[in-house]
Design an enzyme around this catalytic site. Structure first.
Site, PDB file in Angstrom:
ATOM      1  N   TYR A   1     -30.337 -44.925  30.658  1.00 25.51           N
ATOM      2  CA  TYR A   1     -30.754 -46.304  30.936  1.00 25.51           C
ATOM      3  C   TYR A   1     -29.883 -47.304  30.172  1.00 25.51           C
ATOM      4  O   TYR A   1     -29.440 -48.312  30.725  1.00 25.51           O
ATOM      5  CB  TYR A   1     -32.222 -46.447  30.542  1.00 25.51           C
ATOM      6  CG  TYR A   1     -32.827 -47.819  30.721  1.00 25.51           C
ATOM      7  CD1 TYR A   1     -33.131 -48.304  31.984  1.00 25.51           C
ATOM      8  CD2 TYR A   1     -33.120 -48.613  29.613  1.00 25.51           C
ATOM      9  CE1 TYR A   1     -33.710 -49.562  32.144  1.00 25.51           C
ATOM     10  CE2 TYR A   1     -33.697 -49.859  29.762  1.00 25.51           C
ATOM     11  CZ  TYR A   1     -33.988 -50.332  31.029  1.00 25.51           C
ATOM     12  OH  TYR A   1     -34.561 -51.566  31.178  1.00 25.51           O
TER      13      TYR A   1
ATOM     14  N   LYS B   1     -27.518 -50.133  31.870  1.00 24.24           N
ATOM     15  CA  LYS B   1     -27.742 -51.551  31.612  1.00 24.24           C
ATOM     16  C   LYS B   1     -26.533 -52.208  30.945  1.00 24.24           C
ATOM     17  O   LYS B   1     -26.264 -53.402  31.161  1.00 24.24           O
ATOM     18  CB  LYS B   1     -28.995 -51.727  30.760  1.00 24.24           C
ATOM     19  CG  LYS B   1     -30.295 -51.442  31.514  1.00 24.24           C
ATOM     20  CD  LYS B   1     -30.438 -52.294  32.751  1.00 24.24           C
ATOM     21  CE  LYS B   1     -31.852 -52.247  33.331  1.00 24.24           C
ATOM     22  NZ  LYS B   1     -31.959 -53.032  34.586  1.00 24.24           N
TER      23      LYS B   1
END
Length: 315
Positions: free
Chosen positions: A183, A187
């Site tokens: 993640y 991001k």
């Protein structure tokens, strides 16, 4: 939202796409845009918080996207559901076509869709890496590509748009987050994509910015349960996703003219302009260093540098 006219009309007449808009931040953004007069394309695939399964269907036939559309319409606003997979070229293209076929134009794209598959790095499976990269990073790239191609064609036809893109990064992308290597990497990649898109699409009248929000969603309410809990007995709900949406609406409106290539943190009542990587202390020998010299110089530079902020999840 009690009425589509509850806002100031900041986005009156604009057509806005919000991906992952069936719940959480996306739902709050879609409703906020509608309250400001926008016509909204509500995209959601209807999957679980880890991207698996279906939760009640998608599109106009049911599911979270349809539910949000009904909420907006019940309040007097205008919205249409889209249940396609925006991490495929076909799904992203159909998303843009839905806006154009339904409302005749596209003004703002809010890339928000995503989910989590958290593991420590040594336990992180290749599929969990690929799947999270796909929904977050590819799921930003493809809608941006198809929307950008439409806006480029408009500009070349002499109809220069006042178009806006709002991408969704995270504090995990800015600082890293323990147990979220996939993640965090995705991001962080969204930030790089934002800077490139702002530079490339600016000539066509398109502005591209990113937010790093902190709010209570399906992805955060369990991982950070204590921090994200709503207050007991009323009072300001600092982690309500609706707190982030006003900045997102402003960034997607003509009122934010001139703002592009920027990253904002948004949490509760706080907005912060993030300044990213900037050169810090520097040493220049004017010739090649030996390893020992490079190490000594690096130690001296680190002593003068700002210490890094703690990684998310390490506290």
């Amino acid at each position: 939202m009690t009425s589509a006219a509850a806002g100031s009309g900041l986005c009156e007449g604009r057509v806005v796409i919000v991906t992952g808009a069936g719940r959480g931040l996306g739902r709050a953004h879609a409703r906020a845009y509608a309250a400001e007069g926008a016509r909204v394309v509500v995209n959601d695939l209807g999957v679980g918080p880890d991207g698996a399964g279906e939760s009640g269907g998608s599109g106009e036939s049911g599911g979270p996207a349809h539910d949000v559309v009904e909420e907006i319409r019940a309040a007097g606003g205008h919205a249409v559901a889209h249940g396609g997979d925006i991490a495929t070229s076909e799904g992203a293209a159909s998303l843009v076509r839905t806006a154009l076929d339904t409302y005749g134009r596209l003004d703002t794209l809010v890339n928000n869709a995503g989910f989590l598959r958290d593991r420590m790095l040594v336990n992180l499976g290749e599929d969990d890496w690929d799947t999270v990269m796909r929904v977050h990073l590819k799921g930003h790239f493809l809608p941006l590509k198809h929307a950008g191609a439409h806006w480029r064609a408009e500009a070349k036809a002499g109809r220069a748009p006042h178009a806006c893109v709002v991408n969704t990064s995270s504090g995990a992308g800015l600082l890293g987050s323990v147990g979220q290597g996939n993640y965090s990497a995705a991001k962080a990649g969204i930030l790089g994509l934002t800077f490139v898109a702002a530079a490339e699409l600016g000539a066509y009248g398109v502005r591209v910015n990113a937010i790093a929000p902190a709010a209570r969603t399906r992805m955060t309410e369990r991982t950070f349960a204590d921090t994200m809990a709503a207050p007991e007995g009323g009072g300001f709900d600092a982690m309500a996703p609706e707190n982030v949406s006003p900045l997102v609406v402003w960034l997607g409106s003509t009122a934010s003219a001139g703002v592009t290539g920027r990253v904002f943190e948004a949490e509760a009542g706080r907005i912060t302009v993030m300044e990213g990587w900037r050169p810090g202390p520097t040493a220049d020998k004017g010739a090649r260093w030996s390893p020992a010299e490079a190490g000594e110089a690096a130690r001296k530079l680190l002593a003068d540098a700002e210490p890094p902020q703690p990684v998310y999840g390490a506290r």
